[in-house]
Design a protein around this motif. Structure first.
Motif, short mmCIF file in Angstrom:
data_model
loop_
_atom_site.label_atom_id
_atom_site.label_comp_id
_atom_site.label_asym_id
_atom_site.label_seq_id
_atom_site.Cartn_x
_atom_site.Cartn_y
_atom_site.Cartn_z
N GLY A 98 100.97 78.93 -31.36
CA GLY A 98 99.71 78.19 -31.40
C GLY A 98 98.76 78.55 -32.52
O GLY A 98 97.57 78.27 -32.44
N VAL A 99 99.25 79.17 -33.59
CA VAL A 99 98.40 79.51 -34.73
C VAL A 99 98.37 78.32 -35.68
O VAL A 99 99.43 77.80 -36.06
CB VAL A 99 98.90 80.78 -35.46
CG1 VAL A 99 98.13 81.02 -36.74
CG2 VAL A 99 98.80 81.99 -34.54
N GLU A 100 97.19 77.91 -36.08
CA GLU A 100 97.05 76.81 -37.03
C GLU A 100 97.13 77.34 -38.46
O GLU A 100 96.52 78.36 -38.78
CB GLU A 100 95.72 76.11 -36.83
CG GLU A 100 95.54 75.47 -35.47
CD GLU A 100 94.14 74.93 -35.26
OE1 GLU A 100 93.36 74.84 -36.24
OE2 GLU A 100 93.83 74.60 -34.11
N ALA A 101 97.85 76.61 -39.30
CA ALA A 101 97.99 77.01 -40.70
C ALA A 101 96.62 77.12 -41.38
O ALA A 101 96.41 78.01 -42.20
CB ALA A 101 98.87 76.01 -41.44
N GLU A 102 95.70 76.25 -41.04
CA GLU A 102 94.37 76.28 -41.64
C GLU A 102 93.64 77.59 -41.32
O GLU A 102 92.97 78.16 -42.18
CB GLU A 102 93.53 75.08 -41.16
CG GLU A 102 94.03 73.74 -41.65
CD GLU A 102 95.23 73.18 -40.86
OE1 GLU A 102 95.80 72.18 -41.31
OE2 GLU A 102 95.60 73.76 -39.81
N LYS A 103 93.79 78.06 -40.10
CA LYS A 103 93.16 79.33 -39.70
C LYS A 103 93.82 80.50 -40.41
O LYS A 103 93.16 81.45 -40.82
CB LYS A 103 93.22 79.52 -38.18
CG LYS A 103 92.42 78.50 -37.40
CD LYS A 103 90.96 78.71 -37.60
CE LYS A 103 90.17 77.75 -36.73
NZ LYS A 103 88.76 77.73 -37.03
N ALA A 104 95.14 80.44 -40.54
CA ALA A 104 95.85 81.50 -41.27
C ALA A 104 95.41 81.51 -42.73
O ALA A 104 95.22 82.58 -43.32
CB ALA A 104 97.36 81.29 -41.17
N ASN A 105 95.21 80.35 -43.30
CA ASN A 105 94.77 80.26 -44.69
C ASN A 105 93.37 80.85 -44.88
O ASN A 105 93.09 81.50 -45.87
CB ASN A 105 94.81 78.80 -45.15
CG ASN A 105 94.74 78.67 -46.64
OD1 ASN A 105 95.35 79.45 -47.38
ND2 ASN A 105 94.01 77.68 -47.11
N GLU A 106 92.49 80.62 -43.90
CA GLU A 106 91.15 81.23 -43.95
C GLU A 106 91.26 82.75 -43.94
O GLU A 106 90.55 83.44 -44.67
CB GLU A 106 90.31 80.77 -42.75
CG GLU A 106 89.88 79.32 -42.82
CD GLU A 106 89.18 78.85 -41.55
OE1 GLU A 106 88.76 79.70 -40.73
OE2 GLU A 106 89.07 77.61 -41.38
N LEU A 107 92.16 83.28 -43.11
CA LEU A 107 92.36 84.73 -43.04
C LEU A 107 92.91 85.26 -44.36
O LEU A 107 92.47 86.32 -44.83
CB LEU A 107 93.29 85.10 -41.89
CG LEU A 107 93.55 86.60 -41.74
CD1 LEU A 107 92.27 87.33 -41.35
CD2 LEU A 107 94.64 86.86 -40.72
N VAL A 108 93.81 84.54 -44.98
CA VAL A 108 94.35 84.95 -46.29
C VAL A 108 93.20 85.12 -47.27
O VAL A 108 93.11 86.12 -47.99
CB VAL A 108 95.38 83.92 -46.82
CG1 VAL A 108 95.67 84.15 -48.29
CG2 VAL A 108 96.65 83.98 -46.00
N GLY A 109 92.29 84.15 -47.31
CA GLY A 109 91.13 84.24 -48.20
C GLY A 109 90.28 85.45 -47.91
O GLY A 109 89.79 86.12 -48.83
N ARG A 110 90.11 85.74 -46.64
CA ARG A 110 89.30 86.91 -46.25
C ARG A 110 89.97 88.22 -46.67
O ARG A 110 89.32 89.15 -47.14
CB ARG A 110 89.07 86.89 -44.74
CG ARG A 110 88.11 87.94 -44.26
CD ARG A 110 87.74 87.72 -42.82
NE ARG A 110 86.83 88.78 -42.39
CZ ARG A 110 86.53 89.04 -41.14
NH1 ARG A 110 87.02 88.29 -40.16
NH2 ARG A 110 85.72 90.04 -40.84
N ILE A 111 91.28 88.31 -46.52
CA ILE A 111 92.00 89.52 -46.90
C ILE A 111 91.97 89.73 -48.41
O ILE A 111 91.72 90.82 -48.90
CB ILE A 111 93.47 89.46 -46.39
CG1 ILE A 111 93.51 89.48 -44.87
CG2 ILE A 111 94.29 90.63 -46.97
CD1 ILE A 111 94.86 89.11 -44.28
N LEU A 112 92.23 88.66 -49.16
CA LEU A 112 92.25 88.76 -50.62
C LEU A 112 90.84 88.91 -51.20
O LEU A 112 90.68 89.44 -52.30
CB LEU A 112 92.95 87.55 -51.24
CG LEU A 112 94.44 87.44 -50.95
CD1 LEU A 112 95.00 86.15 -51.54
CD2 LEU A 112 95.20 88.64 -51.49
#
Length: 155
Positions: A98-112
């Motif tokens: 149930g993880v949305e790709a859009e939410k994962a992408n937001e997290l990627v931005g936060r990590i980088l």
């Protein structure tokens, strides 16, 4: 998308990954607890000299270090998961998670956190990111995709 390397088995995954992160200083793996954690530990083993972190699901605040111990690679203490390389593990993209790709992408931005040369690597089985269309949402630099051929034999 073009194939830049091929391999077989676990060694193919590990050697391919090590080559992709040669210049990385800190690598943060993101995956589902339980299912993806052992894969982060396995893949992290070949780059154990680098700073490593693991984020369960998309919970930035729950990040733990990933470190070499006498018992092998294990999760350690809480850490800041900001990194120059993010590794998304395919378990996140499985529909039942149930993880949305859009939410994962937001997290990627936060990590980088604005790093110009940050890398985004996907590691999955059976083309999970492609099947779930995560490639359309997340700007992966590389994807390591492995196919499984399973035989259960009675002897």
């Amino acid at each position: 998308m073009q194939v830049i390397n091929t391999g077989q088995g676990v060694g193919g995954i590990l050697n391919g990954f090590r080559a992709l992160v040669e210049d990385s200083e800190k690598i943060t793996f993101v995956g589902t607890p339980g299912f993806c954690t052992p894969f982060a530990e396995l893949i992290g083993f070949v780059v154990r000299n680098k700073q490593l972190a693991f984020i369960p699901n998309l919970d930035f605040e729950s990040a733990k270090t990933l470190l070499m111990t006498k018992q092998g690679m294990q999760l350690g203490d809480s850490t800041d998961p900001s990194a120059d390389t993010v590794v998304l593990l395919g378990g996140l993209a499985m529909p039942k998670i149930g993880v949305e790709a859009e939410k994962a992408n937001e997290l990627v931005g936060r990590i980088l956190n604005g790093k110009e040369n940050g890398k985004v690597i996907g590691v999955c089985f059976q083309s999970m990111f492609s099947q779930q269309k995560w490639e359309e949402v997340i700007a992966f630099d590389y994807i390591i995709n492995a196919d499984l051929d399973i035989k259960v034999m009675e002897v």
